[in-house]
Enzyme design. Structure first.
Site, PDB file in Angstrom:
ATOM      1  NE  ARG A  56      -3.139   0.348   3.312  1.00 15.37           N
ATOM      2  CZ  ARG A  56      -2.727   0.829   4.195  1.00 15.37           C
ATOM      3  NH1 ARG A  56      -2.437   1.873   4.325  1.00 15.37           N
ATOM      4  NH2 ARG A  56      -2.722  -0.182   5.492  1.00 15.37           N
ATOM      5  CE1 TYR A 109     -15.933  10.194 -16.151  1.00 17.06           C
ATOM      6  CE2 TYR A 109     -15.928  10.229 -14.027  1.00 17.06           C
ATOM      7  CZ  TYR A 109     -16.691   9.748 -15.216  1.00 17.06           C
ATOM      8  OH  TYR A 109     -16.734   8.055 -15.273  1.00 17.06           O
ATOM      9  CG  ASP A 181      -9.928  15.066 -15.160  1.00 14.48           C
ATOM     10  OD1 ASP A 181      -8.878  13.815 -16.458  1.00 14.48           O
ATOM     11  OD2 ASP A 181     -10.633  14.492 -15.228  1.00 14.48           O
ATOM     12  CE  LYS A 206     -12.754   6.636 -19.105  1.00  8.79           C
ATOM     13  NZ  LYS A 206     -12.906   7.620 -17.845  1.00  8.79           N
TER      14      LYS A 206
HETATM   15  C1  LIG Z   1     -13.151   8.582 -16.678  1.00  5.87           C
HETATM   16  C2  LIG Z   1     -13.209   9.422 -16.092  1.00  5.87           C
HETATM   17  C3  LIG Z   1     -13.051   9.711 -15.257  1.00  5.87           C
HETATM   18  C4  LIG Z   1     -13.351   8.826 -13.589  1.00  5.87           C
HETATM   19  O1  LIG Z   1     -11.946   7.448 -14.054  1.00  5.87           O
HETATM   20  P1  LIG Z   1     -12.573   6.056 -12.684  1.00  5.87           P
HETATM   21  O2  LIG Z   1     -11.385   5.862 -13.821  1.00  5.87           O
HETATM   22  O3  LIG Z   1     -13.114   6.361 -14.597  1.00  5.87           O
HETATM   23  O4  LIG Z   1     -12.384   6.636 -11.758  1.00  5.87           O
HETATM   24  C5  LIG Z   1     -12.499  11.612 -14.713  1.00  5.87           C
HETATM   25  N1  LIG Z   1     -12.690  12.273 -15.253  1.00  5.87           N
HETATM   26  C6  LIG Z   1     -12.403  12.202 -16.815  1.00  5.87           C
HETATM   27  C7  LIG Z   1     -12.333  13.693 -17.947  1.00  5.87           C
HETATM   28  C8  LIG Z   1     -12.644  10.674 -17.044  1.00  5.87           C
HETATM   29  O5  LIG Z   1     -12.995  10.142 -19.169  1.00  5.87           O
END
Ligand SMILES: *Cc1c(COP(=O)(O)O)cnc(C)c1O
Length: 399
Positions: A56, A109, A181, A206
Site C-alpha cells: 500500500r 466529469y 483532469d 481511458k
Molecule cells: C472516466 C473519467 C474519470 C473517472 O475515471 P475512472 O477511472 O472511471 O474512475 C474522470 N475524469 C474523466 C474526464 C473521465 O473521462
C-alpha cells in the site's frame, strides 16, 4: 539525455540488468516485503533508509509506471490509484479543508461533480462551475476562500476548451493551486504542468491503458516532496491504491500510447471530413477543426486533436437513438480511448443526471452524440456510419 515521449513510454524507470535481464517489467504481485534484519525494518519505518515495506506504500511494478508518467507529463512525482476518481478525490482532500472554495470549469466529469456535492454537504467545501474563456471571467469568480482551480479541457462532451494559460495567470495572481483532469487528451497531446498547472490527473482507464480492460488513475505533481507527502498521508490512509497487476497492464498499454494517439487523430480527422458532407449532421465539435472558434486556444495548448468527436444529428432524441441502433461495428458504450470505436448519447447516458436546463446551457442537446474514435480502418468506420445515416435519412423523409 532528454528522451522523446515515444521513447519514455518504453524505457523510462526500468533497468533490466537489475531484473535478471527480463525485457518486460516484472509483475511484483506481493503484499509485503521481508527485511534482512530488525534494524533494516526500523530504518525503513523511520525513513532513514529507502526501500519497500508494504505494497500500500509502494510496489516496484507500480513505481515503474509512476516514473514513466512523471516524465511523460513533465512533472516531478506521481502516484498511481485504483481509479481515476480515487486520484480526483485524493488531490481534492489534500488541497482543501472545511470552509474552502473550489473554482471549476463549467463542465466536469459526473462523478467529480458528485464528489464536490458530498464535500459541500458534509464539510462545507463549496464550489462554482464557470465558463473560463478569459482571465476576466475567471478573476471575477475568485473568492477569498478559494484555494484551487479545477479544470477539464476539452470539456466532455461538447469539446469546449478552457484556456489553460488564462487559468494559470489568474491562479498565480491569487496563490491558487491548479488541477487539470487531462484524461481527454492523454499526456501525449497536452501537458498542463508545462503551462504552469500544479497537478495533472488521468483516468488511466481511458487512453493511457487504451485496451478497455483496467480501471485506474494517475496523479502527477510539479513538486516531488509534496507528492511523497500525499503518498504517505492521503494515499496511504485512504488506501485507494493501484494493484500491481493493473500497473503491469498499464505499462504494457502505455508503450503504444504515441502510436495509438496518432492513429486516433488520423481516424478522427477522416471521420470529420466525412461527417461534414452529411446532410443529417448539424454541428460537429472537435478542437482542431479550423472552423472551431477556439482553434487558436487548441493550437496553443494541444499538439493534435485526439480521438473524440461530438456531433448532432437531425431528428432529436429519436433520431440520435435510431442512428446508434443502426450501427454495427461501432459499439454503444460509455468510456473512451479504446481500440474499439464507441458511441454514446450524453443526454440519456453520461449526463442524464444533469438537470435539463443546465444540460442545455452546456450545449448537451438530445441530438448530441459522442464518438470515441478507435483504431479500426477509417473506411470501415465510415461504411458503418454511412449505412446508419441511410436509415436516418429514410426515417427523416418519412417523418
Ligand atoms: C472516466 C473519467 C474519470 C473517472 O475515471 P475512472 O477511472 O472511471 O474512475 C474522470 N475524469 C474523466 C474526464 C473521465 O473521462
Amino acid at each position: 539525455m532528454k528522451l522523446h515521449k515515444d521513447t519514455v513510454v518504453i524505457h523510462e524507470g526500468y533497468d533490466d540488468s537489475k531484473h535478471h535481464g527480463s525485457l518486460a517489467v516484472p509483475l511484483y504481485q506481493t503484499s509485503t516485503y521481508s527485511f534482512d534484519t530488525a534494524l533494516t525494518g526500523e530504518k525503513r519505518f523511520s525513513g532513514e533508509e529507502s526501500g519497500n515495506i508494504y505494497s500500500r506504500l509502494g510496489n516496484p511494478t507500480v513505481r515503474v509506471l509512476e516514473e514513466r508518467i512523471t516524465v511523460l507529463e513533465k512533472g516531478e512525482g506521481s502516484l498511481a490509484f485504483g481509479s481515476g476518481m480515487a486520484a480526483v478525490s485524493s488531490i481534492l482532500v489534500h488541497l482543501t479543508k472545511a470552509g474552502d472554495h473550489i473554482l471549476c470549469s463549467r463542465g466536469i466529469y459526473g462523478c467529480t461533480f458528485g464528489l464536490l456535492s458530498i464535500m459541500e454537504e458534509k464539510y462545507g467545501i463549496t464550489h462554482d462551475l464557470i465558463r473560463m474563456m478569459s482571465e476576466e471571467e475567471i478573476e471575477k469568480a475568485v473568492k477569498p476562500e478559494t484555494v484551487c482551480i479545477y479544470v477539464e479541457t476539452p470539456i466532455n462532451p461538447t469539446m469546449e476548451l478552457v484556456d489553460l494559460h488564462a487559468v494559470v495567470a489568474v491562479a498565480k495572481r491569487h496563490g491558487l493551486r491548479v488541477v487539470v483532469d487531462n484524461t481527454f487528451t492523454s499526456p501525449y497531446l497536452q501537458n498542463p504542468l508545462e503551462i504552469g498547472a500544479d497537478f495533472v490527473l488521468h483516468s488511466a482507464t481511458k487512453y493511457i491503458n487504451g485496451h478497455g480492460d483496467v480501471i485506474a488513475g494517475l496523479l502527477v505533481g510539479n513538486n516531488k516532496e509534496e507528492m511523497e507527502r500525499i503518498r504517505m498521508s492521503v494515499q496511504k490512509d485512504y488506501g485507494a491504491i493501484m494493484s500491481p497487476f493493473d500497473a503491469w497492464l498499464l505499462i504494457r498499454g502505455l508503450k503504444t500510447l504515441p502510436v495509438r494517439m496518432e492513429r486516433h487523430t488520423f481516424n478522427a480527422e477522416k471521420l470529420i471530413k466525412y461527417l461534414k458532407g452529411k446532410a443529417c449532421v448539424e454541428t460537429i465539435y472537435y478542437p482542431f477543426d479550423e472552423e472551431n472558434p477556439q482553434y487558436d486556444i487548441a493550437k496553443r495548448q494541444m499538439s493534435a486533436g485526439g480521438g473524440l468527436i461530438s456531433f448532432t444529428v437531425k431528428g432529436g432524441k429519436a433520431g440520435a437513438q435510431r442512428f446508434m441502433d443502426s450501427l454495427s461495428l461501432i459499439k454503444i458504450a460509455v468510456s473512451l480511448g479504446d481500440a474499439e470505436t464507441l458511441i454514446q448519447h450524453p443526454a440519456t447516458m453520461t449526463h442524464s443526471s444533469v438537470p435539463e436546463i443546465e444540460r442545455l446551457q452546456m450545449g448537451i442537446t438530445d441530438s448530441l452524440l459522442r464518438l470515441s474514435v478507435g483504431l479500426e480502418h477509417a473506411d470501415d468506420l465510415i461504411a458503418d456510419l454511412e449505412q446508419a445515416f441511410a436509415v436516418l435519412e429514410r426515417d427523416n423523409v418519412k417523418a
